[in-house]
Design a protein around this motif. Structure first.
Motif, PDB file in Angstrom:
ATOM      1  N   ASN A 118       0.844  -1.190   0.000  1.00 22.45           N
ATOM      2  CA  ASN A 118       0.000   0.000   0.000  1.00 22.45           C
ATOM      3  C   ASN A 118       0.881   1.242   0.000  1.00 22.45           C
ATOM      4  OD1 ASN A 118      -2.548  -1.163  -0.041  1.00 22.45           O
ATOM      5  ND2 ASN A 118      -2.588  -1.448   2.171  1.00 22.45           N
ATOM      6  N   THR A 119       0.782   2.031  -1.057  1.00 24.82           N
ATOM      7  CA  THR A 119       1.591   3.236  -1.200  1.00 24.82           C
ATOM      8  C   THR A 119       0.673   4.404  -1.514  1.00 24.82           C
ATOM      9  OG1 THR A 119       3.466   1.957  -2.053  1.00 24.82           O
ATOM     10  CG2 THR A 119       3.467   4.327  -2.493  1.00 24.82           C
ATOM     11  N   ILE A 120       0.716   5.419  -0.678  1.00 28.67           N
ATOM     12  CA  ILE A 120      -0.168   6.572  -0.870  1.00 28.67           C
ATOM     13  C   ILE A 120       0.641   7.814  -1.180  1.00 28.67           C
ATOM     14  CG2 ILE A 120      -0.225   7.219   1.598  1.00 28.67           C
ATOM     15  CD1 ILE A 120      -3.209   7.973   1.148  1.00 28.67           C
ATOM     16  N   LEU A 161      -0.754   6.146   8.926  1.00 28.58           N
ATOM     17  CA  LEU A 161      -0.490   5.165   7.874  1.00 28.58           C
ATOM     18  C   LEU A 161       0.905   4.567   8.001  1.00 28.58           C
ATOM     19  CD1 LEU A 161      -2.138   6.873   4.764  1.00 28.58           C
ATOM     20  CD2 LEU A 161      -2.952   4.863   5.998  1.00 28.58           C
ATOM     21  N   LEU A 162       1.874   5.382   8.366  1.00 25.80           N
ATOM     22  CA  LEU A 162       3.218   4.857   8.579  1.00 25.80           C
ATOM     23  C   LEU A 162       3.220   3.796   9.680  1.00 25.80           C
ATOM     24  CD1 LEU A 162       5.315   8.144   8.367  1.00 25.80           C
ATOM     25  CD2 LEU A 162       5.469   6.212   6.787  1.00 25.80           C
ATOM     26  N   LYS A 163       2.481   4.054  10.754  1.00 26.89           N
ATOM     27  CA  LYS A 163       2.374   3.073  11.833  1.00 26.89           C
ATOM     28  C   LYS A 163       1.731   1.780  11.356  1.00 26.89           C
ATOM     29  CE  LYS A 163       2.104   6.362  15.679  1.00 26.89           C
ATOM     30  NZ  LYS A 163       1.251   6.889  16.788  1.00 26.89           N
ATOM     31  N   ALA A 164       0.859   1.881  10.347  1.00 26.43           N
ATOM     32  CA  ALA A 164       0.170   0.703   9.815  1.00 26.43           C
ATOM     33  C   ALA A 164       0.977   0.010   8.722  1.00 26.43           C
ATOM     34  CB  ALA A 164      -1.202   1.111   9.272  1.00 26.43           C
ATOM     35  N   GLY A 165       2.182   0.498   8.455  1.00 26.95           N
ATOM     36  CA  GLY A 165       3.052  -0.177   7.507  1.00 26.95           C
ATOM     37  C   GLY A 165       2.969   0.316   6.079  1.00 26.95           C
ATOM     38  N   TRP A 166       2.337   1.436   5.857  1.00 29.85           N
ATOM     39  CA  TRP A 166       2.206   1.965   4.501  1.00 29.85           C
ATOM     40  C   TRP A 166       3.474   2.684   4.061  1.00 29.85           C
ATOM     41  CZ3 TRP A 166      -2.626   3.389   1.618  1.00 29.85           C
ATOM     42  CH2 TRP A 166      -3.726   2.612   2.034  1.00 29.85           C
ATOM     43  N   VAL A 167       3.677   2.743   2.755  1.00 28.66           N
ATOM     44  CA  VAL A 167       4.648   3.656   2.151  1.00 28.66           C
ATOM     45  C   VAL A 167       3.909   4.969   1.911  1.00 28.66           C
ATOM     46  CG1 VAL A 167       6.113   4.136   0.157  1.00 28.66           C
ATOM     47  CG2 VAL A 167       5.948   1.797   1.056  1.00 28.66           C
ATOM     48  N   VAL A 168       4.456   6.065   2.427  1.00 23.91           N
ATOM     49  CA  VAL A 168       3.764   7.349   2.344  1.00 23.91           C
ATOM     50  C   VAL A 168       4.663   8.369   1.661  1.00 23.91           C
ATOM     51  CG1 VAL A 168       2.594   9.184   3.621  1.00 23.91           C
ATOM     52  CG2 VAL A 168       2.516   6.836   4.477  1.00 23.91           C
ATOM     53  N   ARG A 169       4.104   9.012   0.648  1.00 17.76           N
ATOM     54  CA  ARG A 169       4.750  10.140  -0.011  1.00 17.76           C
ATOM     55  C   ARG A 169       3.812  11.334   0.088  1.00 17.76           C
ATOM     56  NH1 ARG A 169       5.594   6.263  -5.092  1.00 17.76           N
ATOM     57  NH2 ARG A 169       7.209   4.911  -4.200  1.00 17.76           N
ATOM     58  N   GLY A 170       4.383  12.528   0.041  1.00 19.26           N
ATOM     59  CA  GLY A 170       3.539  13.699   0.163  1.00 19.26           C
ATOM     60  C   GLY A 170       4.154  14.915  -0.483  1.00 19.26           C
ATOM     61  N   THR A 171       3.321  15.899  -0.750  1.00 21.92           N
ATOM     62  CA  THR A 171       3.793  17.122  -1.378  1.00 21.92           C
ATOM     63  C   THR A 171       3.634  18.325  -0.459  1.00 21.92           C
ATOM     64  OG1 THR A 171       1.722  17.922  -2.399  1.00 21.92           O
ATOM     65  CG2 THR A 171       2.945  16.197  -3.586  1.00 21.92           C
ATOM     66  N   THR A 172       4.578  19.241  -0.589  1.00 17.84           N
ATOM     67  CA  THR A 172       4.489  20.582  -0.025  1.00 17.84           C
ATOM     68  C   THR A 172       5.004  21.536  -1.100  1.00 17.84           C
ATOM     69  OG1 THR A 172       6.729  20.556   0.905  1.00 17.84           O
ATOM     70  CG2 THR A 172       4.943  19.720   2.312  1.00 17.84           C
ATOM     71  N   ARG A 173       4.878  22.812  -0.856  1.00 18.71           N
ATOM     72  CA  ARG A 173       5.383  23.775  -1.836  1.00 18.71           C
ATOM     73  C   ARG A 173       6.890  23.644  -2.040  1.00 18.71           C
ATOM     74  NH1 ARG A 173       1.955  27.953  -3.259  1.00 18.71           N
ATOM     75  NH2 ARG A 173      -0.031  28.043  -2.120  1.00 18.71           N
ATOM     76  N   THR A 232      -0.776   3.206  -4.963  1.00 17.96           N
ATOM     77  CA  THR A 232      -2.067   2.499  -4.959  1.00 17.96           C
ATOM     78  C   THR A 232      -3.205   3.391  -4.489  1.00 17.96           C
ATOM     79  OG1 THR A 232      -1.634   1.700  -2.702  1.00 17.96           O
ATOM     80  CG2 THR A 232      -0.968   0.264  -4.536  1.00 17.96           C
ATOM     81  N   HIS A 233      -2.853   4.472  -3.795  1.00 17.32           N
ATOM     82  CA  HIS A 233      -3.858   5.383  -3.244  1.00 17.32           C
ATOM     83  C   HIS A 233      -3.352   6.812  -3.408  1.00 17.32           C
ATOM     84  CE1 HIS A 233      -4.697   1.566  -1.250  1.00 17.32           C
ATOM     85  NE2 HIS A 233      -5.886   2.031  -0.882  1.00 17.32           N
ATOM     86  N   VAL A 234      -4.273   7.720  -3.696  1.00 16.63           N
ATOM     87  CA  VAL A 234      -3.926   9.134  -3.774  1.00 16.63           C
ATOM     88  C   VAL A 234      -5.000   9.943  -3.068  1.00 16.63           C
ATOM     89  CG1 VAL A 234      -5.074   9.481  -6.004  1.00 16.63           C
ATOM     90  CG2 VAL A 234      -3.228  11.014  -5.310  1.00 16.63           C
ATOM     91  N   LEU A 235      -4.567  10.955  -2.330  1.00 18.62           N
ATOM     92  CA  LEU A 235      -5.497  11.820  -1.604  1.00 18.62           C
ATOM     93  C   LEU A 235      -5.053  13.258  -1.793  1.00 18.62           C
ATOM     94  CD1 LEU A 235      -7.858  11.829   0.699  1.00 18.62           C
ATOM     95  CD2 LEU A 235      -5.942  12.454   2.185  1.00 18.62           C
ATOM     96  N   SER A 236      -6.012  14.135  -2.044  1.00 11.67           N
ATOM     97  CA  SER A 236      -5.704  15.556  -2.143  1.00 11.67           C
ATOM     98  C   SER A 236      -6.412  16.326  -1.044  1.00 11.67           C
ATOM     99  CB  SER A 236      -6.126  16.114  -3.499  1.00 11.67           C
ATOM    100  OG  SER A 236      -5.906  17.524  -3.536  1.00 11.67           O
ATOM    101  N   THR A 237      -5.636  17.154  -0.342  1.00  9.52           N
ATOM    102  CA  THR A 237      -6.188  18.088   0.638  1.00  9.52           C
ATOM    103  C   THR A 237      -6.020  19.522   0.156  1.00  9.52           C
ATOM    104  OG1 THR A 237      -4.137  18.455   1.898  1.00  9.52           O
ATOM    105  CG2 THR A 237      -5.423  16.494   2.447  1.00  9.52           C
ATOM    106  N   ILE A 238      -5.598  19.696  -1.093  1.00 10.97           N
ATOM    107  CA  ILE A 238      -5.272  21.021  -1.621  1.00 10.97           C
ATOM    108  C   ILE A 238      -6.537  21.709  -2.137  1.00 10.97           C
ATOM    109  CG2 ILE A 238      -3.950  22.283  -3.366  1.00 10.97           C
ATOM    110  CD1 ILE A 238      -1.843  20.119  -3.231  1.00 10.97           C
ATOM    111  N   PRO A 239      -6.809  22.916  -1.660  1.00 15.08           N
ATOM    112  CA  PRO A 239      -8.017  23.619  -2.121  1.00 15.08           C
ATOM    113  C   PRO A 239      -7.880  24.115  -3.556  1.00 15.08           C
ATOM    114  CG  PRO A 239      -6.755  25.015  -0.644  1.00 15.08           C
ATOM    115  CD  PRO A 239      -6.095  23.669  -0.610  1.00 15.08           C
ATOM    116  N   VAL A 240      -9.004  24.482  -4.110  1.00 15.13           N
ATOM    117  CA  VAL A 240      -9.053  25.010  -5.469  1.00 15.13           C
ATOM    118  C   VAL A 240      -8.332  26.357  -5.533  1.00 15.13           C
ATOM    119  CG1 VAL A 240     -10.624  25.810  -7.276  1.00 15.13           C
ATOM    120  CG2 VAL A 240     -11.231  23.824  -5.892  1.00 15.13           C
ATOM    121  N   VAL A 241      -7.668  26.604  -6.647  1.00 10.75           N
ATOM    122  CA  VAL A 241      -6.981  27.875  -6.870  1.00 10.75           C
ATOM    123  C   VAL A 241      -7.624  28.560  -8.078  1.00 10.75           C
ATOM    124  CG1 VAL A 241      -4.797  29.002  -7.413  1.00 10.75           C
ATOM    125  CG2 VAL A 241      -4.819  26.980  -5.921  1.00 10.75           C
TER     126      VAL A 241
END
Length: 291
Positions: free
Chosen positions: A7-9, A25-37, A68-77
Motif C-alpha cells: 500500500n503506497t499513498i 499510515l506509517l504506523k500501519a506499515g504503509w509507504v507514504v509520499r507527500g507534497t508541499t510547496r 495504490t492510493h492518492v489523496l488531495s487536501t489542496i483547495p481550489v486555486v
C-alpha cells in the motif's frame, strides 16, 4: 487496517490533516509520499515532493511509482483544481483509490438547519462553488471518495494558546452554530474508507455537537482556568472578508454515515472531549505550560 507494504499513498498537501494521516499510515506499515510547496515534509519517514499550482512535480515518475492510493487536501486555486490540472492524466493511468478532502461549505445555505450528504449543493460563496466543482471533477475523472470536512481542530490548531496570551475572541452572532472535527478523526475515517472503498462516496466529516463558536471558547477558558473574553457583536467586529463570509452561512452537519457505512465511532464526538484531549497533548508538546 492490516499491514501491507504494497500500500503506497501519495498525499497532495502535507498540511495539518495530511500530516496526521501520514503518521497513522506509517504506523500501519504503509509507504507514504507527500507534497508541499518546497518539497520538505515535516513527518519522518515520508518522502517529499515539491508541488504547487502551476508547478507540477518534477520527478513525477518517482512520485507516482507503485502508488495504490492518492489523496488531495489542496483547495481550489482560482476555480481550478491544481492537482488534476497538473497530474490528472498521470492519475488516470495509475487508476488508484482516490480521495478528495472538501468542505461543508459546498452545501446550500440551510439557515441553521441540518444537512446530510444528500442535501442540495448550491453554495452561496465563491469558494464553496469552486469546491463543489472540484468534487465533481474528482468524481468524474477518478471515481474519488469525497470527504466534506467541518471546522478542523487539534493539537497546534486550537484556541488554547491564544486564550493564555489574551488573544481569544468571541464573536456574538446568536444562532450561528456549526460542527467541528478533530484531526485524528479525519485520519481515522479516511483510513476506514480506504479499507472499505466505494467509488464516488461522499462522507461528512463532522462531530455530533454543533454549537456556537463562543461555547467552545468559553469551555477552553474553563479548562485553562482563565477568564473568557467578552463577546463582540458580529455587527461591530473587525473581521477579514474570509472570516465574515464564515459567519454569513449557518448549518448543522449530520455525519451518521461514518458509523452507518464504515462502522467508525469518533474518538471525539463533541468539542468538550476533543478540547480536553487537545489540552493534554499541547501541554506534552510544550505549546502550553504544564498545569
Amino acid at each position: 487496517m492490516e499491514k501491507n507494504t504494497q500500500n503506497t499513498i501519495l498525499i497532495f498537501g502535507m498540511g495539518f490533516s495530511g500530516q496526521m494521516l501520514a503518521r497513522l499510515l506509517l504506523k500501519a506499515g504503509w509507504v507514504v509520499r507527500g507534497t508541499t510547496r518546497s518539497g520538505d515534509v515535516a513527518v519522518e519517514g515520508v518522502e517529499g515532493f515539491a508541488f504547487s499550482a502551476g508547478h507540477p512535480i518534477e520527478n513525477a515518475a518517482a512520485a507516482f511509482d507503485g502508488v495504490t492510493h492518492v489523496l488531495s487536501t489542496i483547495p481550489v486555486v482560482e476555480g481550478e483544481d491544481p492537482v488534476l490540472a497538473a497530474h490528472g492524466d498521470d492519475l488516470k493511468q495509475l487508476n488508484p483509490w482516490a480521495g478528495y478532502v472538501s468542505a461543508t461549505s459546498v452545501y446550500t445555505e440551510a439557515d441553521g438547519g441540518w444537512v446530510t450528504e444528500d442535501s442540495p449543493t448550491e453554495p452561496s460563496s465563491r469558494r464553496g462553488q469552486w469546491r463543489r466543482h472540484a468534487e465533481i471533477t474528482w468524481q468524474e475523472m477518478m471515481g474519488a471518495e469525497v470527504f466534506r470536512a467541518a471546522g478542523i481542530y487539534g493539537p497546534g490548531r486550537s484556541p488554547l494558546k491564544g486564550l493564555l496570551e489574551g488573544k481569544g475572541r468571541i464573536i456574538l452572532k446568536p444562532g450561528h452554530e456549526f460542527n467541528r472535527i478533530h484531526v485524528v478523526d479525519i485520519a481515522r475515517v479516511i483510513m476506514a474508507a480506504m479499507d472499505q472503498p466505494r467509488q464516488n462516496r461522499i462522507l461528512n466529516l463532522a462531530d455530533g455537537a454543533p454549537c456556537e463558536a463562543g461555547d467552545v471558547i468559553r469551555y477552553a477558558a474553563e479548562l485553562l482556568d482563565v477568564p473568557a473574553p467578552e463577546p463582540v457583536p458580529f455587527a461591530e467586529a473587525d473581521l477579514s472578508p474570509m472570516a465574515r463570509s464564515f459567519y454569513a452561512t449557518s448549518r448543522k452537519v449530520d455525519s451518521s454515515r461514518i458509523k452507518d457505512e464504515l462502522g467508525v465511532d469518533l474518538l471525539y464526538p463533541d468539542y468538550k472531549s476533543g478540547m480536553a484531549a487537545v489540552l493534554n497533548v499541547e501541554r506534552m508538546m510544550g505549546i502550553l505550560p504544564q498545569a
